[in-house]
Design a protein around this motif. Structure first.
Motif, PDB file in Angstrom:
ATOM      1  N   GLU A 172      -3.384   3.114   3.993  1.00  0.00           N
ATOM      2  CA  GLU A 172      -4.021   3.185   5.309  1.00  0.00           C
ATOM      3  C   GLU A 172      -3.779   4.538   5.968  1.00  0.00           C
ATOM      4  OE1 GLU A 172      -4.627   0.313   8.077  1.00  0.00           O
ATOM      5  OE2 GLU A 172      -3.884  -1.360   6.874  1.00  0.00           O
ATOM      6  N   ILE A 173      -4.422   4.759   7.075  1.00  0.00           N
ATOM      7  CA  ILE A 173      -4.343   6.052   7.764  1.00  0.00           C
ATOM      8  C   ILE A 173      -2.902   6.388   8.177  1.00  0.00           C
ATOM      9  CG2 ILE A 173      -4.805   5.160  10.093  1.00  0.00           C
ATOM     10  CD1 ILE A 173      -6.572   7.706  10.421  1.00  0.00           C
ATOM     11  N   HIS A 174      -2.048   5.359   8.312  1.00  0.00           N
ATOM     12  CA  HIS A 174      -0.656   5.605   8.690  1.00  0.00           C
ATOM     13  C   HIS A 174       0.070   6.476   7.669  1.00  0.00           C
ATOM     14  CE1 HIS A 174      -1.846   2.056  10.908  1.00  0.00           C
ATOM     15  NE2 HIS A 174      -0.880   2.309  11.760  1.00  0.00           N
ATOM     16  N   HIS A 175      -0.294   6.358   6.404  1.00  0.00           N
ATOM     17  CA  HIS A 175       0.416   7.101   5.358  1.00  0.00           C
ATOM     18  C   HIS A 175      -0.459   8.096   4.620  1.00  0.00           C
ATOM     19  CE1 HIS A 175       2.923   3.467   5.857  1.00  0.00           C
ATOM     20  NE2 HIS A 175       3.856   4.392   5.878  1.00  0.00           N
ATOM     21  N   PHE A 193       4.133  -1.965   3.376  1.00  0.00           N
ATOM     22  CA  PHE A 193       4.472  -1.704   4.786  1.00  0.00           C
ATOM     23  C   PHE A 193       5.265  -2.863   5.383  1.00  0.00           C
ATOM     24  CE2 PHE A 193       0.068  -3.190   4.299  1.00  0.00           C
ATOM     25  CZ  PHE A 193       0.190  -4.427   4.873  1.00  0.00           C
ATOM     26  N   GLY A 246      12.034   9.777   7.071  1.00  0.00           N
ATOM     27  CA  GLY A 246      12.232  10.517   8.315  1.00  0.00           C
ATOM     28  C   GLY A 246      13.689  10.856   8.618  1.00  0.00           C
ATOM     29  N   PRO A 247      14.640   9.907   8.423  1.00  0.00           N
ATOM     30  CA  PRO A 247      16.052  10.234   8.705  1.00  0.00           C
ATOM     31  C   PRO A 247      16.552  11.341   7.779  1.00  0.00           C
ATOM     32  CG  PRO A 247      15.741   7.862   8.452  1.00  0.00           C
ATOM     33  CD  PRO A 247      14.469   8.494   8.048  1.00  0.00           C
ATOM     34  N   ASN A 307       9.934   6.426   9.287  1.00  0.00           N
ATOM     35  CA  ASN A 307      10.860   7.214  10.097  1.00  0.00           C
ATOM     36  C   ASN A 307      12.112   6.463  10.546  1.00  0.00           C
ATOM     37  OD1 ASN A 307       9.151   9.367   9.908  1.00  0.00           O
ATOM     38  ND2 ASN A 307       8.048   8.878  11.788  1.00  0.00           N
ATOM     39  N   PHE A 308      12.189   5.153  10.267  1.00  0.00           N
ATOM     40  CA  PHE A 308      13.331   4.398  10.790  1.00  0.00           C
ATOM     41  C   PHE A 308      14.312   4.009   9.684  1.00  0.00           C
ATOM     42  CE2 PHE A 308      10.028   3.363  14.004  1.00  0.00           C
ATOM     43  CZ  PHE A 308      10.630   4.057  15.032  1.00  0.00           C
ATOM     44  N   ARG A 312       7.044   9.625   8.025  1.00  0.00           N
ATOM     45  CA  ARG A 312       5.639   9.489   8.386  1.00  0.00           C
ATOM     46  C   ARG A 312       5.273  10.583   9.371  1.00  0.00           C
ATOM     47  NH1 ARG A 312       3.128   5.300  12.530  1.00  0.00           N
ATOM     48  NH2 ARG A 312       1.079   6.250  12.460  1.00  0.00           N
ATOM     49  N   PHE A 313       4.179  11.290   9.131  1.00  0.00           N
ATOM     50  CA  PHE A 313       3.642  12.238  10.112  1.00  0.00           C
ATOM     51  C   PHE A 313       2.131  12.260   9.988  1.00  0.00           C
ATOM     52  CE2 PHE A 313       2.957  15.482   6.914  1.00  0.00           C
ATOM     53  CZ  PHE A 313       4.004  15.312   6.021  1.00  0.00           C
ATOM     54  N   MET A 314       1.478  12.779  11.016  1.00  0.00           N
ATOM     55  CA  MET A 314       0.015  12.620  11.085  1.00  0.00           C
ATOM     56  C   MET A 314      -0.726  13.948  11.056  1.00  0.00           C
ATOM     57  SD  MET A 314      -0.465   9.344  11.287  1.00  0.00           S
ATOM     58  CE  MET A 314      -2.112   9.115  11.911  1.00  0.00           C
ATOM     59  N   HIS A 315      -0.052  15.005  10.633  1.00  0.00           N
ATOM     60  CA  HIS A 315      -0.730  16.296  10.606  1.00  0.00           C
ATOM     61  C   HIS A 315      -0.522  16.970   9.262  1.00  0.00           C
ATOM     62  CE1 HIS A 315       3.419  17.086  11.758  1.00  0.00           C
ATOM     63  NE2 HIS A 315       3.265  18.240  11.166  1.00  0.00           N
ATOM     64  N   SER A 333       1.334   2.295   1.722  1.00  0.00           N
ATOM     65  CA  SER A 333       0.006   1.685   1.786  1.00  0.00           C
ATOM     66  C   SER A 333      -1.011   2.802   1.665  1.00  0.00           C
ATOM     67  CB  SER A 333      -0.218   0.946   3.104  1.00  0.00           C
ATOM     68  OG  SER A 333      -0.587   1.874   4.096  1.00  0.00           O
TER      69      SER A 333
END
Lengths: 312, 193
Positions: free
Chosen positions: A82-85, A113, A165-166, A140-141, A188-191, A80
């Motif tokens: 959005e801020i998540h990705h 998503f 993530g895996p 991540n799942f 997914r990571f936020m930094h 997506s």
């Protein structure tokens, strides 16, 4: 003659000598960026002349580095926008493969998503299929990736590299039927990726993408293209002056087996088809000129030798 | 290490749980919420799928009063407020306009407010509450949890009160008897809802 993708970085002063040399050697300039006093050239150069190019570049304080992804267009598929990705990791990966010479496009899916609700619409599918390769950036799942992958790969004909993530082994295990490439540990990571470990992960993604594309190039080599996309780019550039008016950073994007020309299809498709590559051989003889689903651009798909019995 | 008394992410998928612990830490730091959360327990079940976050907030500072924003000086029918902290100037002006009317509130320069003909002594004025930080905190907290949760979890239920909060999200309908699960997660932190 085997052409090797390289990047030349140097000053503006006397850079035209480098450009002339590459062209005289039979190579092609794929992209040229002039940023203030610096010039970045992405080019295809004959393998045996690499040393000569490095020698010419040395007194000009220029640097020639191998860039395995020059001449490719890669889709970075984000679940997506959005801020998540975004901006991490989508933009980090897109930027990193761009540094290695690829033209990367981030494609944010409208409904990518979720585990049950994820879907891919026809426009997204067609846009992804216009690229040389698609990097799917999952979360991540493992459970979610396993469930949504069949939906998101439906109708995709280009090689897929799955990132998530895996770890790589888990990704390899859960994705059935297998895809062309996997790289785990980058979900997914936020930094922002700036630590050396994270940069090593990005290097790993580039290596995996390079491996998959090399395999594709080998497959194409078995039934070679009727004309090299880089050569076709020069033909278009010489014979369609309107391309010089396009403000996009890459008015013509070179792909492994084609070109994306950023001109309106309705106006320029006829002119493009009529471009003469060599005496008696027109673009329409060796390639399909198609409307792109990305804006109103033109997509040129070069036909293999087996279809045309022509090699120019 | 985050300065939170208790911070756990519970997930059957160990890798996913570890990665979400990092995500939660970064988001809370980015939103400057580390200083207000005392305990946080996150439970993620990707098979349902379900995201549950329960937590306790630290003792929050009370409402910001006029005395915290600047000095008040009353003389000859007018009250002068000298602004010391500009951060809360906008809500202070709104408060004064609403309470006394715009015609009685002057702001000759950036750091001075003069009230004319106001029937209020300086002491009472100083105690007027300007803003309550806990109101904004609740919104910030819920927004941060929405950023932490896996994307696509559009069905949500949330609660905040008495220093405790919980947040449940899923992409499916959330079952009605979710409260036992939330109580269980509070119990894991050694708290009761």
């Amino acid at each position: 003659m085997i052409l090797v993708p390289v990047t030349y970085k140097g000053g503006v002063y006397r850079h035209d000598e480098v450009v002339d040399l590459i062209e005289d050697l039979g190579g092609s300039i794929i992209q040229k960026h002039v940023i203030a006093q610096e010039v970045v050239l992405q080019a295809l150069v004959p393998r045996e002349d690499l040393e000569l190019l490095a020698q010419v570049a040395r007194p000009l304080m220029g640097e020639v580095t191998p860039s395995p992804l020059v001449g490719t267009e890669i889709a970075v598929v984000s679940m997506s926008l959005e801020i998540h990705h975004l901006p991490h990791p989508s933009c980090d990966i897109a930027e990193y493969i761009r540094r290695n010479g690829a033209k990367s496009n981030v494609i944010g899916l409208a409904r990518g998503f979720g585990k049950r609700i994820a879907q891919l619409n026809d426009e997204e599918r067609d846009v992804i299929n216009e690229h040389d390769l698609a990097i799917y950036l999952f979360g991540n799942f493992a459970h979610c990736i396993e469930k949504k992958m069949p939906v998101l790969r439906r109708g995709i004909t280009v090689p897929i590299v799955v990132c998530g993530g895996p770890d790589t082994a888990t990704l390899r295990e859960i994705i059935d039927p297998p895809v062309e490439g996997y790289y785990g540990g980058i979900g997914r990571f936020m930094h922002r990726t700036k630590e050396s470990e994270e940069l090593a992960t990005l290097e790993g993604v580039v290596a995996e993408v390079t491996r998959v594309l090399d395999r594709r190039r080998v497959e194409i080599g078995k039934d070679p293209l009727s004309v090299s996309p880089a050569r076709l780019m020069e033909v278009v550039r010489d014979q369609i002056p309107a391309i010089n008016e396009v403000l996009s950073p890459t008015p013509i994007t070179v792909q492994v087996a084609g070109l994306r020309v950023k001109l309106p299809y309705d106006t320029f498709a006829g002119q493009l088809k009529a471009c003469e590559i060599e005496e008696g051989v027109r673009v329409s003889d060796v390639a399909e000129v198609l409307p792109s689903r990305m804006r109103d651009y033109i997509l040129i798909r070069v036909k293999p030798f087996s279809e045309t019995s022509l090699m120019v | 290490m985050l300065p939170i008394e208790y911070f756990e992410v519970e997930c059957e998928e160990a890798t996913g749980g570890e990665l979400y612990q990092k995500i939660a830490g970064v988001v809370l730091l980015d939103h400057d919420l580390i200083r207000v959360i005392a305990k946080l327990h996150i439970f993620i079940d990707p098979t349902v799928p379900l995201f549950v976050a329960v937590g306790i907030t630290k003792r929050l500072p009370g409402p910001v009063q006029v005395r915290d924003v600047g000095d008040v000086n009353a003389q000859e029918g007018r009250i002068t407020i000298s602004i010391a902290h500009e951060t809360h100037l906008a809500p202070l002006l709104t408060l004064l306009w609403d309470k006394f009317g715009k015609e009685r509130v002057d702001q000759p320069d950036r750091f001075t407010i003069i009230l004319h003909g106001v029937d209020l002594d300086a002491g009472s004025l100083m105690e007027l509450p300007v803003i309550d930080p806990s109101e904004a905190l609740y919104k910030d907290l819920i927004y941060a949890l929405q950023v932490i949760q896996p994307e696509g979890f559009k069905v949500r239920r949330q609660f905040y009160g008495d220093g405790k909060f919980w947040f449940v999200a899923s992409e499916n309908t959330i079952c009605e008897d979710i409260m036992p699960l939330i109580r269980e997660k509070f119990a894991r932190m050694g708290e009761t809802l």
